[in-house]
Scaffold this active site. Structure first.
Site, mmCIF file in Angstrom:
data_model
loop_
_atom_site.group_PDB
_atom_site.id
_atom_site.type_symbol
_atom_site.label_atom_id
_atom_site.label_comp_id
_atom_site.label_asym_id
_atom_site.label_seq_id
_atom_site.Cartn_x
_atom_site.Cartn_y
_atom_site.Cartn_z
ATOM 1 N N HIS A 1 -41.279 -33.271 26.338
ATOM 2 C CA HIS A 1 -39.920 -33.545 26.801
ATOM 3 C C HIS A 1 -39.721 -33.031 28.231
ATOM 4 O O HIS A 1 -39.703 -31.831 28.466
ATOM 5 C CB HIS A 1 -38.905 -32.876 25.866
ATOM 6 C CG HIS A 1 -37.533 -33.461 25.941
ATOM 7 N ND1 HIS A 1 -36.484 -32.987 25.193
ATOM 8 C CD2 HIS A 1 -37.031 -34.496 26.667
ATOM 9 C CE1 HIS A 1 -35.404 -33.700 25.450
ATOM 10 N NE2 HIS A 1 -35.713 -34.620 26.347
ATOM 11 N N TYR B 1 -31.195 -31.522 22.103
ATOM 12 C CA TYR B 1 -29.939 -32.199 21.843
ATOM 13 C C TYR B 1 -29.035 -31.336 20.960
ATOM 14 O O TYR B 1 -29.170 -31.306 19.731
ATOM 15 C CB TYR B 1 -30.181 -33.548 21.162
ATOM 16 C CG TYR B 1 -31.044 -34.510 21.945
ATOM 17 C CD1 TYR B 1 -31.200 -34.402 23.322
ATOM 18 C CD2 TYR B 1 -31.732 -35.537 21.293
ATOM 19 C CE1 TYR B 1 -31.995 -35.287 24.036
ATOM 20 C CE2 TYR B 1 -32.530 -36.434 22.000
ATOM 21 C CZ TYR B 1 -32.661 -36.296 23.376
ATOM 22 O OH TYR B 1 -33.455 -37.175 24.076
#
Length: 337
Positions: free
Chosen positions: A140, A56
């Site tokens: 992830h 992010y």
């Protein structure tokens, strides 16, 4: 807010979680002041679960979240981050990131689900956040890396969990089938399910949700607005679904659901947040937030009453699957402050 425990661990999550991708400038810039105000507003509302990732904003989300929480008592909140994308120097920067975040590309992402990659990623995350431990660590998006993720990364995470370095371990993905494999075939405690148990997609009922229920494992639901299509009272053409412009037929279906919501005295976004709690394995809904105003709206939606009769009519009209669990009252009471 009420807390629910990740089974067989000491980690407890508030019913509503703070998703940190907007803090990394997802799609557009978020000012540092807005990011701090959002976290402060979430804290004031009782939110104590905060999720982030190196992906992010190339570490920006982790830095901002760590800075805002640093003065809070560490025992009073839960932080999750992720592994699988190492951040390394970018030898050929072009100026701006090309993976959806409005940040400079001085760093780049490098897929790595090896044991060494996991350790390096966690160490870097702790340094960026100014923390000495993480409560939850997810693999992830290991979609294309099953073997290394299952045989190297997950055992490494489980070892850290067993040593008390992290509290719980799992995987987060935009698909449900592989998450079910992680639950059944690896020492996973919890999975983060993105967009596959929403008002527009209940495919998780075919695999990961039954697996979680059978094994007594937890599921964190994210992407409940399906990239935006379910975020407004009346969806419109041009809105996004799963990161792309929604097909007209899907917009029409979302509008039909919205009309039923209105008839029952609620709204489409409120129903979208409430819906995942219909399944007993889902212990949390986490929503991305970039401002204090968004936090206030999402907290209000989370607390809003959604009548049980709505779900029955949606099933009767074929707008949600007929096998969606029906014990909404118990799940809703578990999430309300």
């Amino acid at each position: 807010m009420r807390h629910r425990r990740i089974a067989d661990t000491g980690v407890e999550l508030t019913g509503l979680g703070f998703g940190g991708s907007p803090l990394g400038n997802l799609y557009r810039k978020t000012s540092a002041a807005d990011a701090t105000d959002a976290i402060e507003a979430a804290w004031s509302a009782g939110v104590r679960y905060f999720d982030t990732a190196p992906h992010y904003g190339l570490g920006l989300s982790e830095r901002r979240l760590g800075a805002a929480l640093r003065h809070r008592p560490r025992a009073e909140y839960v932080v999750s981050s992720k592994v699988g994308r190492l951040l390394v120097p970018n030898e050929h920067p072009r100026g701006m990131d090309t993976e959806g975040f409005a940040v400079r590309d001085d760093l780049r992402r490098e897929w790595d689900f090896s044991r060494d990659g996991v350790m390096r990623s966690i160490e870097a995350t702790l340094e960026r956040m100014g923390l000495d431990r993480l409560d939850v660590v997810y693999l992830h998006d290991p979609d294309d890396h099953w073997r290394q993720a299952a045989e190297e990364a997950m055992p490494a995470l489980a070892e850290l969990r067993d040593q008390g370095v992290v509290g719980a371990v799992g995987a987060g993905m935009n698909q449900s089938a592989m998450l079910a494999r992680f639950l059944r075939e690896t020492p996973t405690d919890v999975v983060m399910l993105a967009g596959r148990y929403s008002l527009l997609d209940q495919s998780a009922l075919d695999d990961v949700l039954p697996a979680a229920l059978e094994l007594g494992k937890g599921v964190v639901a994210v992407g409940v607005f399906n990239s935006g299509l379910l975020s407004q009272d009346r969806p419109d053409q041009g809105m996004k679904y799963d990161y792309r412009i929604a097909p007209p037929a899907l917009v029409d279906r979302a509008r039909a659901i919205a009309e039923v919501c209105t008839a029952h005295g609620t709204t489409l976004p409120a129903a979208a947040i409430a819906f995942p709690y219909s399944h007993p394995s889902i212990i949390n809904v986490t929503v991305g937030m970039r401002s204090a105003e968004q936090v206030a709206r999402n907290v209000e939606l989370h607390r809003r009453h959604v009548p049980d009769a709505l779900w029955g009519e949606l099933r009767a009209r074929g707008l949600i699957r007929s096998d969606v669990p029906t014990d909404y009252g118990r799940e809703r009471s578990s999430r309300c402050p």
